[in-house]
Write a protein that holds these residues in place. Structure first.
Motif, PDB file in Angstrom:
ATOM      1  N   ILE A  16       0.836  -1.217   0.000  1.00 41.63           N
ATOM      2  CA  ILE A  16       0.000   0.000   0.000  1.00 41.63           C
ATOM      3  C   ILE A  16       0.864   1.258   0.000  1.00 41.63           C
ATOM      4  CG2 ILE A  16      -2.108  -1.023   0.907  1.00 41.63           C
ATOM      5  CD1 ILE A  16      -1.305  -0.078   3.689  1.00 41.63           C
ATOM      6  N   GLY A  17       2.163   1.074  -0.205  1.00 43.15           N
ATOM      7  CA  GLY A  17       3.015   2.226  -0.459  1.00 43.15           C
ATOM      8  C   GLY A  17       3.773   2.766   0.741  1.00 43.15           C
ATOM      9  N   LEU A  18       3.775   2.029   1.844  1.00 40.09           N
ATOM     10  CA  LEU A  18       4.560   2.500   2.987  1.00 40.09           C
ATOM     11  C   LEU A  18       6.038   2.193   2.767  1.00 40.09           C
ATOM     12  CD1 LEU A  18       2.187   1.609   5.953  1.00 40.09           C
ATOM     13  CD2 LEU A  18       2.587   3.834   4.908  1.00 40.09           C
ATOM     14  N   ARG A 219      -5.126   3.575  -0.652  1.00 35.96           N
ATOM     15  CA  ARG A 219      -4.595   2.346  -1.249  1.00 35.96           C
ATOM     16  C   ARG A 219      -4.859   1.196  -0.295  1.00 35.96           C
ATOM     17  NH1 ARG A 219       1.320   3.055  -3.761  1.00 35.96           N
ATOM     18  NH2 ARG A 219       1.068   0.805  -4.078  1.00 35.96           N
ATOM     19  N   VAL A 220      -5.285   0.069  -0.872  1.00 38.54           N
ATOM     20  CA  VAL A 220      -5.785  -1.032  -0.060  1.00 38.54           C
ATOM     21  C   VAL A 220      -5.083  -2.334  -0.438  1.00 38.54           C
ATOM     22  CG1 VAL A 220      -7.874  -2.370   0.490  1.00 38.54           C
ATOM     23  CG2 VAL A 220      -8.047   0.095   0.123  1.00 38.54           C
ATOM     24  N   ALA A 221      -4.783  -3.159   0.575  1.00 40.69           N
ATOM     25  CA  ALA A 221      -4.272  -4.517   0.344  1.00 40.69           C
ATOM     26  C   ALA A 221      -4.874  -5.432   1.411  1.00 40.69           C
ATOM     27  CB  ALA A 221      -2.753  -4.536   0.420  1.00 40.69           C
ATOM     28  N   ARG A 222      -4.723  -6.710   1.202  1.00 42.57           N
ATOM     29  CA  ARG A 222      -5.165  -7.713   2.179  1.00 42.57           C
ATOM     30  C   ARG A 222      -3.950  -8.179   2.965  1.00 42.57           C
ATOM     31  NH1 ARG A 222     -10.063  -8.489   3.945  1.00 42.57           N
ATOM     32  NH2 ARG A 222     -11.067  -7.304   2.341  1.00 42.57           N
ATOM     33  N   ILE A 223      -4.083  -8.279   4.280  1.00 43.22           N
ATOM     34  CA  ILE A 223      -3.053  -8.933   5.093  1.00 43.22           C
ATOM     35  C   ILE A 223      -3.778  -9.974   5.934  1.00 43.22           C
ATOM     36  CG2 ILE A 223      -1.218  -8.664   6.786  1.00 43.22           C
ATOM     37  CD1 ILE A 223      -0.998  -5.715   6.018  1.00 43.22           C
ATOM     38  N   PRO A 232      -3.461   9.122   2.567  1.00 45.03           N
ATOM     39  CA  PRO A 232      -2.634  10.300   2.846  1.00 45.03           C
ATOM     40  C   PRO A 232      -3.391  11.246   3.786  1.00 45.03           C
ATOM     41  CG  PRO A 232      -2.614   9.787   0.503  1.00 45.03           C
ATOM     42  CD  PRO A 232      -3.661   8.915   1.134  1.00 45.03           C
ATOM     43  N   LEU A 233      -2.718  11.650   4.864  1.00 49.76           N
ATOM     44  CA  LEU A 233      -3.393  12.411   5.917  1.00 49.76           C
ATOM     45  C   LEU A 233      -3.987  13.718   5.398  1.00 49.76           C
ATOM     46  CD1 LEU A 233      -4.109  12.726   8.916  1.00 49.76           C
ATOM     47  CD2 LEU A 233      -1.826  13.670   9.290  1.00 49.76           C
TER      48      LEU A 233
END
Ligand SMILES: [Zn+2]
Length: 272
Positions: A16-18, A219-223, A232-233
């Motif tokens: 997710i871009g971190l 942005r989304v992902a599955r964990i 983004p804040l």
């Protein structure tokens, strides 16, 4: 089902871009992942070891006390708090966080290098080189100061939801304050006695209604079984403030008897 590992979590966070430069406000639900090897500590550790700064709420409603009289339309009744007052605790930096924040927020308190601010009701924990600087932005007058500071980070900070929904999104409380929404006065037991705490936030139960408005920016992902979402804040604050300016009752809950949401509605113009 294979338990979620530390590496699975870090992989999802990268998806997710971190990055190692990321500064995040964390809201996590441990049960949402399904089984996690290492539990809450593994989740907190995966986020703190990847990101440059992690800010997590460490609120302590247990320290709240009530006077017999107080300001009107303050989202509260002043009677009926005898039991709460009798069991209130004096704030100390080693008090456990509100159980409703979940085990990951509690694990953040024990994370390596964790620092905690001293607000008797709305303390935050932060981990990373800018932890102290971020926490120093908080005062009694500005309980959400650390979020305000992250909103000014030049590279941009993020809100990170791990299996949690927006009811756990403390940045939306800052959006409410920024939109000029009514804030509340509360009282807390601090080491020196009872302290009046102005500018306390409202009820978060209606916050999940923001989700559809964030589709273009998150942005989304599955964990494991959990949904991991990075927002983004600055975009989050902009979208939420805009929602509240268009509809002053936006993001309030519909729970009958919600005193704080009723107090906000009571000060809205009748046309709203
Ligand atoms: Zn409410």
């Amino acid at each position: 089902m294979q338990p979620v590992s530390f590496r699975d979590i870090q992989k999802g966070l990268r998806e997710i871009g971190l990055t190692p430069g990321s500064q995040v406000i964390l809201a996590a639900s441990l049960p949402a992942f399904g089984p996690v090897r290492g539990g809450a500590e593994a989740v907190a550790g995966a986020v703190t070891s990847l990101c440059r700064l992690v800010l997590s709420p460490a609120f302590t409603p247990l320290c709240r006390v009530w006077p017999l009289v107080g300001p009107p339309n303050n989202g509260a009744l002043y009677h009926g708090h005898d039991d709460e007052n009798a069991s209130a605790e004096i704030f100390r930096p080693d008090l456990p966080v509100d159980v409703d924040l979940g085990p990951v927020a509690e694990a953040m308190r024990h994370a390596r290098g964790a620092q905690r601010s001293r607000h008797p009701l709305y303390s935050f924990v932060a981990v990373g080189p800018e932890a102290e600087h971020t926490l120093l932005a908080q005062s009694l007058a500005e309980p959400l100061g650390p979020i305000a500071r992250l909103a000014e980070v030049e590279a941009g900070a993020d809100l990170l939801l791990l299996g949690a929904d927006h009811a756990s999104n403390v940045a939306l409380h800052f959006a409410e304050a920024r939109a000029g929404r009514k804030q509340f006065v509360r009282w807390a037991l601090a080491p020196g006695g009872v302290v009046e705490c102005p500018a306390c936030p409202g009820c978060p139960d209606g916050f999940p209604a923001i989700a559809p408005y964030l589709r273009g920016v998150s942005r989304v992902a599955r964990i494991g079984l959990a949904r991991a979402e990075r927002i983004p804040l600055r975009s989050l604050l902009q979208v939420a403030v805009d929602r509240m300016r268009r509809d002053p009752a936006a993001l309030l809950c519909r729970r009958p008897g919600c005193e704080r949401c009723a107090a906000v509605r009571a000060v809205l113009a009748p046309a709203a």
